[in-house]
Each structure stands twice: as C-alpha cells, then as structure tokens.
Design a protein around this motif. Structure first.
Motif, mmCIF file in Angstrom:
data_model
loop_
_atom_site.group_PDB
_atom_site.id
_atom_site.type_symbol
_atom_site.label_atom_id
_atom_site.label_comp_id
_atom_site.label_asym_id
_atom_site.label_seq_id
_atom_site.Cartn_x
_atom_site.Cartn_y
_atom_site.Cartn_z
ATOM 1 N N ALA A 1 15.487 59.238 -19.110
ATOM 2 C CA ALA A 1 16.930 59.816 -19.119
ATOM 3 C C ALA A 1 17.994 58.262 -19.305
ATOM 4 O O ALA A 1 17.233 57.292 -19.909
ATOM 5 C CB ALA A 1 17.863 60.403 -18.083
ATOM 6 N N ALA A 2 18.550 59.122 -20.106
ATOM 7 C CA ALA A 2 19.749 58.079 -20.591
ATOM 8 C C ALA A 2 20.897 57.071 -19.567
ATOM 9 O O ALA A 2 20.680 57.324 -18.228
ATOM 10 C CB ALA A 2 21.548 58.716 -21.387
ATOM 11 N N SER A 3 21.482 55.875 -19.597
ATOM 12 C CA SER A 3 21.347 55.244 -18.202
ATOM 13 C C SER A 3 22.115 53.939 -19.847
ATOM 14 O O SER A 3 22.209 53.567 -20.382
ATOM 15 C CB SER A 3 20.275 53.990 -18.047
ATOM 16 N N PRO A 4 23.648 53.623 -19.163
ATOM 17 C CA PRO A 4 24.525 53.004 -20.262
ATOM 18 C C PRO A 4 24.137 51.021 -20.268
ATOM 19 O O PRO A 4 23.305 50.774 -19.505
ATOM 20 C CB PRO A 4 25.371 52.184 -18.694
ATOM 21 N N HIS A 5 23.638 50.781 -21.784
ATOM 22 C CA HIS A 5 23.223 50.046 -21.794
ATOM 23 C C HIS A 5 21.875 49.930 -21.465
ATOM 24 O O HIS A 5 21.100 48.963 -21.496
ATOM 25 C CB HIS A 5 24.426 48.747 -21.337
ATOM 26 N N ASN A 6 20.984 51.250 -21.760
ATOM 27 C CA ASN A 6 19.321 50.857 -21.410
ATOM 28 C C ASN A 6 18.843 50.625 -19.751
ATOM 29 O O ASN A 6 18.405 49.728 -19.590
ATOM 30 C CB ASN A 6 18.684 50.981 -22.530
ATOM 31 N N THR A 7 19.708 49.598 -18.749
ATOM 32 C CA THR A 7 20.055 49.277 -17.482
ATOM 33 C C THR A 7 18.386 50.130 -16.715
ATOM 34 O O THR A 7 18.057 49.317 -15.103
ATOM 35 C CB THR A 7 20.889 49.089 -17.063
ATOM 36 N N ARG B 1 30.970 53.326 -12.554
ATOM 37 C CA ARG B 1 31.040 54.142 -12.613
ATOM 38 C C ARG B 1 30.137 55.036 -14.001
ATOM 39 O O ARG B 1 29.088 55.857 -13.312
ATOM 40 C CB ARG B 1 32.637 54.718 -13.312
ATOM 41 N N GLU B 2 29.468 54.559 -14.492
ATOM 42 C CA GLU B 2 28.443 54.739 -15.410
ATOM 43 C C GLU B 2 27.715 54.902 -15.028
ATOM 44 O O GLU B 2 26.362 54.961 -15.454
ATOM 45 C CB GLU B 2 29.002 53.055 -16.124
ATOM 46 N N GLN B 3 26.493 52.857 -13.984
ATOM 47 C CA GLN B 3 25.562 53.409 -13.441
ATOM 48 C C GLN B 3 25.438 54.841 -12.996
ATOM 49 O O GLN B 3 24.352 55.179 -13.242
ATOM 50 C CB GLN B 3 26.359 51.318 -12.436
ATOM 51 N N ARG C 1 18.127 62.387 -30.437
ATOM 52 C CA ARG C 1 19.105 61.908 -29.516
ATOM 53 C C ARG C 1 19.982 61.054 -29.726
ATOM 54 O O ARG C 1 20.973 60.977 -28.806
ATOM 55 C CB ARG C 1 17.901 61.192 -28.458
ATOM 56 N N HIS C 2 20.364 59.332 -30.174
ATOM 57 C CA HIS C 2 21.060 58.890 -30.491
ATOM 58 C C HIS C 2 21.360 58.324 -31.737
ATOM 59 O O HIS C 2 20.012 58.072 -32.275
ATOM 60 C CB HIS C 2 20.581 57.815 -29.846
ATOM 61 N N ARG C 3 22.073 58.178 -32.511
ATOM 62 C CA ARG C 3 22.159 57.131 -33.287
ATOM 63 C C ARG C 3 22.235 55.536 -32.612
ATOM 64 O O ARG C 3 22.391 54.620 -34.100
ATOM 65 C CB ARG C 3 23.300 58.165 -34.123
ATOM 66 N N LEU D 1 24.029 63.058 -30.567
ATOM 67 C CA LEU D 1 24.934 62.354 -29.263
ATOM 68 C C LEU D 1 24.915 61.031 -29.487
ATOM 69 O O LEU D 1 23.990 61.177 -29.263
ATOM 70 C CB LEU D 1 25.094 63.428 -28.206
ATOM 71 N N HIS D 2 26.121 60.621 -29.832
ATOM 72 C CA HIS D 2 26.226 59.018 -29.742
ATOM 73 C C HIS D 2 27.597 59.305 -28.120
ATOM 74 O O HIS D 2 28.761 59.372 -28.466
ATOM 75 C CB HIS D 2 26.497 58.892 -30.897
ATOM 76 N N HIS D 3 27.207 58.303 -27.744
ATOM 77 C CA HIS D 3 27.976 57.584 -26.239
ATOM 78 C C HIS D 3 29.291 57.350 -27.103
ATOM 79 O O HIS D 3 28.673 56.305 -27.884
ATOM 80 C CB HIS D 3 27.596 57.162 -25.678
ATOM 81 N N MET D 4 30.517 57.519 -26.850
ATOM 82 C CA MET D 4 31.069 56.005 -27.129
ATOM 83 C C MET D 4 32.059 55.770 -26.171
ATOM 84 O O MET D 4 32.947 56.712 -25.862
ATOM 85 C CB MET D 4 31.978 56.586 -28.359
ATOM 86 N N ASN D 5 31.986 55.376 -25.524
ATOM 87 C CA ASN D 5 32.936 54.685 -23.489
ATOM 88 C C ASN D 5 33.544 53.507 -23.976
ATOM 89 O O ASN D 5 33.535 53.028 -23.109
ATOM 90 C CB ASN D 5 31.680 54.890 -22.424
ATOM 91 N N GLN D 6 34.488 52.951 -25.386
ATOM 92 C CA GLN D 6 34.802 51.825 -25.262
ATOM 93 C C GLN D 6 35.845 52.277 -24.057
ATOM 94 O O GLN D 6 36.413 51.534 -23.318
ATOM 95 C CB GLN D 6 34.838 51.485 -26.220
ATOM 96 N N PRO E 1 12.351 55.504 -30.155
ATOM 97 C CA PRO E 1 12.745 55.157 -28.807
ATOM 98 C C PRO E 1 13.171 54.151 -28.490
ATOM 99 O O PRO E 1 13.265 52.892 -29.118
ATOM 100 C CB PRO E 1 11.341 55.618 -28.561
ATOM 101 N N SER E 2 13.832 54.081 -27.171
ATOM 102 C CA SER E 2 13.733 52.823 -26.734
ATOM 103 C C SER E 2 13.379 52.937 -25.571
ATOM 104 O O SER E 2 12.785 53.917 -25.446
ATOM 105 C CB SER E 2 15.376 52.904 -26.356
ATOM 106 N N PRO E 3 13.220 51.099 -24.697
ATOM 107 C CA PRO E 3 11.972 50.907 -24.295
ATOM 108 C C PRO E 3 12.044 51.457 -23.159
ATOM 109 O O PRO E 3 13.933 51.787 -22.611
ATOM 110 C CB PRO E 3 12.222 49.241 -23.753
ATOM 111 N N ARG E 4 11.831 51.959 -21.436
ATOM 112 C CA ARG E 4 11.589 52.356 -20.729
ATOM 113 C C ARG E 4 10.782 51.652 -19.714
ATOM 114 O O ARG E 4 9.335 51.298 -20.231
ATOM 115 C CB ARG E 4 11.380 53.934 -20.318
ATOM 116 N N ARG E 5 10.858 51.286 -18.235
ATOM 117 C CA ARG E 5 10.233 50.310 -17.398
ATOM 118 C C ARG E 5 9.762 51.683 -17.039
ATOM 119 O O ARG E 5 9.837 53.206 -17.016
ATOM 120 C CB ARG E 5 10.845 50.396 -16.137
#
Ligand code: FMN
Length: 313
Positions: free
Chosen positions: A70-76, A106-108, A166-168, A251-256, A302-306
């Motif tokens: 799943a997506a997560s803020p800053h890939n945390t 909130r994002e967490q 998925r993301h740019r 889809l690209h999050h823009m939560n600034q 792809p981005s890394p995942r645990r």
C-alpha cells in the motif's frame, strides 16, 4: 562525450544539465556507489521482492504480503500486523512517523487505512470473507476477522502489484519517473543540499506538477481529527489509487497544503493555508488529502518495501 562542468556535483545540477550529456566513469569508489544504489538495475534487490511474490502466498500471510504494498506517507510503512487463526490485527508502528511534517499523525493513519484496504481485497481474492472493525480497543487500529468464502476476482485486487503508472513521484530516485540514463546518473552523484532539494521541488511543483495536472482530487471530511475517519479515508484513497491504476491513469499525492495547515496549527502560527483551502471546498468540509491525476508520460519504478516477516508481531 561532452566535458562535464567542474565538481562538486549534485543530483539537482546533473538533472538540470543532463539533456545532452553522457558520462562514462569507472573508479573503484564510483563502482561501489553503483553497487550501493543499484544504479544499473533500478528496482531490483531484496527490498523490491515483495512486488514479485505478493500473489503467491495463500491465506492470511499472503494477504499481509499484499497489504505491505500500500501507499504510505514518505514510504514510512507505519504498520504492523498480528496474524491469528481467524483474522489479522492491524497496529501502528509509532516509531515510523514523519515528525513535524505530520504532527497529528493524520497521514500516518491514512497510510494504515491504505494497507487495511489492500488486506481486505487480498483476503477476498484468497477466499476469505473479511469483516473489518476499526479501533476495537486502545491497542489495535483494526481487527479483520475472516470466514471462508469463495475467492472473488476484482480489478482493484489485480491492480495492487501494478506499480507501473501508479505514481509519477515518490521518495526514492527510482520512483521519480526519470528515464533510465538520468536515473542511473542521479544515483551516482552525491545527494544535493536540503536548500537545493527544496528549490528543486518548488520548481517541480510550479513547472511540472501543477502545470501538467489534468485534474485534482481532495478527500474531505467534517471530522479531520477523528482516527476512524482517517482510517476510512485511507481505505478510500487506496481504492481510488487502484481504480486509477486499473484504468491507466496516474495518481500523484500533493499534500503540501494539508501539511502546512497542520504545521501552522501545531506551532500556534496564524492560519494562512487553512482558510484559503477552505474557500475552495463545500461549507463545513476540511481537506484530508489532495492529489492530482493525469495520463502518465513514462513508467515509474517500484519503491522499496519491508517484507511480510518484518511487519509481523
Ligand atoms: C497519506 C499519504 C500522503 C502522501 N503524501 C505524498 C505527497 O505529498 N507527495 C508525494 O509525492 N507522495 C505522497 N505520498 C505517496 C508516498 O510517498 C508513496 O506512497 C510512497 O513513497 C511509496 O511509493 P508507492 O506508493 O509508489 O509504492 C503519500 C502517501 C500517503 C499514503
């Protein structure tokens, strides 16, 4: 081959000047950094394995393997899972936050909602009919109970592993949607300074992100501080993600802006972002998440995942 400008080099400078420049280099130190950053094989290595095997494992463990994508803020990846004989408990890993960027977490919690939705979809695909109870007690964020049913196929489930488009953007260089050469060279160079990085993103936001957005989406609510609302918003966000992906839309999050709203509130500063955003929304509604959508111009890595084994308790 063109002559490169004098060092020190930074990623940002390289990316700006790369256009017609090709670099060939092969010192020992550089060779190590190539290995260290997997520059020549982006998206490969153990950290990317969860993308390869997420469909293979049956049962609840397999469903957790889909949840971690799943997506997560800053890939945390702020989640932990407890697998029982008849269900999965979902916990927050409180150590995995973004600090002052997300002072109210909130994002967490929205990110954990994203993982819950993947978990639900993956249970159904494995013939396990899930029932979700949010916040069943003070230690768990969700309790997902399953009973056996018939496996159901779902385009949203199929889209979970389709990271392409998925993301740019994202936080690894590989997730930036750079071309192969630019990506490899960016990884070889020292990281740019924080000020340079900030300027780079500001410029990207102005000249690329907002300039090319086809449309924006905002998930709104009247109760932005309510934890159950945040988890539900994450589930909704993940479904929007997967729906977009299954239709070839990026889809690209823009939560600034929501991050600035929280920052001003948490420091007691005068609210400058909140009233301006509120003026764009229906009365009584507050923003939880913002994103832009459009047709992607290139594939994202792809981005890394645990791995599943690292998120069990
Ligand atoms: C609540 C939430 C907020 C996010 N905010 C941003 C953001 O402001 N900008 C951004 O580029 N990505 C944002 N993301 C996307 C994450 O950075 C991304 O999910 C993560 O890096 C993993 O990449 P992937 O989803 O492409 O695998 C957000 C994700 C979530 C769940």
């Amino acid at each position: 081959m063109q002559t490169l400008p004098a060092p020190p080099w930074t990623r940002r400078r390289l990316l700006r000047s790369l256009g017609a420049t090709v670099v060939v280099a092969g010192t020992g130190a550089l060779g190590y950094r190539v290995y260290d950053t997997a520059a020549l094989r982006p998206g490969s290595g153990d950290a990317y394995d969860p993308w390869q095997h997420w469909r293979d494992e049956p049962g609840l463990l397999g469903a957790v393997g889909a949840a971690v994508l799943a997506a997560s803020p800053h890939n945390t990846q702020p989640w932990m899972f407890g697998v029982r004989a008849d269900g999965v408990d979902v916990f927050v890993d409180a150590e995995r936050g973004t600090g002052t960027v997300d002072p109210y977490r909130r994002e967490q919690h929205i990110g954990i909602g994203c993982a819950i939705e993947n978990l639900v979809l993956a249970c159904r695909a494995r013939g396990l009919e899930p029932t979700v109870t949010l916040l069943p007690d003070s230690s768990r964020l969700a309790r997902v109970d399953v009973r056996s049913g018939r496996p159901t196929s779902d385009v949203l489930h199929d889209a979970i592993g389709d990271h392409i488009q998925r993301h740019r953007d994202g936080l690894t260089l590989g997730g930036q949607g750079f071309g192969a050469t630019k990506l490899a060279l960016a990884k070889l160079l020292p990281a740019s300074s924080r000020a340079d990085g900030d300027q780079f993103w500001l410029k990207q936001t102005r000249t690329v992100h907002t300039a090319t957005a086809t449309a924006y989406g905002v998930i709104t609510t009247g109760t932005p501080d309510d934890r159950a609302t945040q988890l539900d918003a994450g589930r909704l966000l993940e479904r929007i993600h997967l729906t977009a992906t299954s239709r070839g839309i990026a889809l690209h999050h823009m939560n600034q802006i929501t991050e600035r709203i929280d920052r001003e509130r948490s420091t007691g500063a005068t609210a400058t972002f909140a009233p301006r955003f509120a003026a764009l929304l229906p009365p009584g509604q507050q923003p939880l998440l913002t994103f832009r959508v459009g047709y992607p111009v290139r594939h994202a890595a792809p981005s890394p995942r645990r791995a599943t084994t690292e998120v069990l308790r």
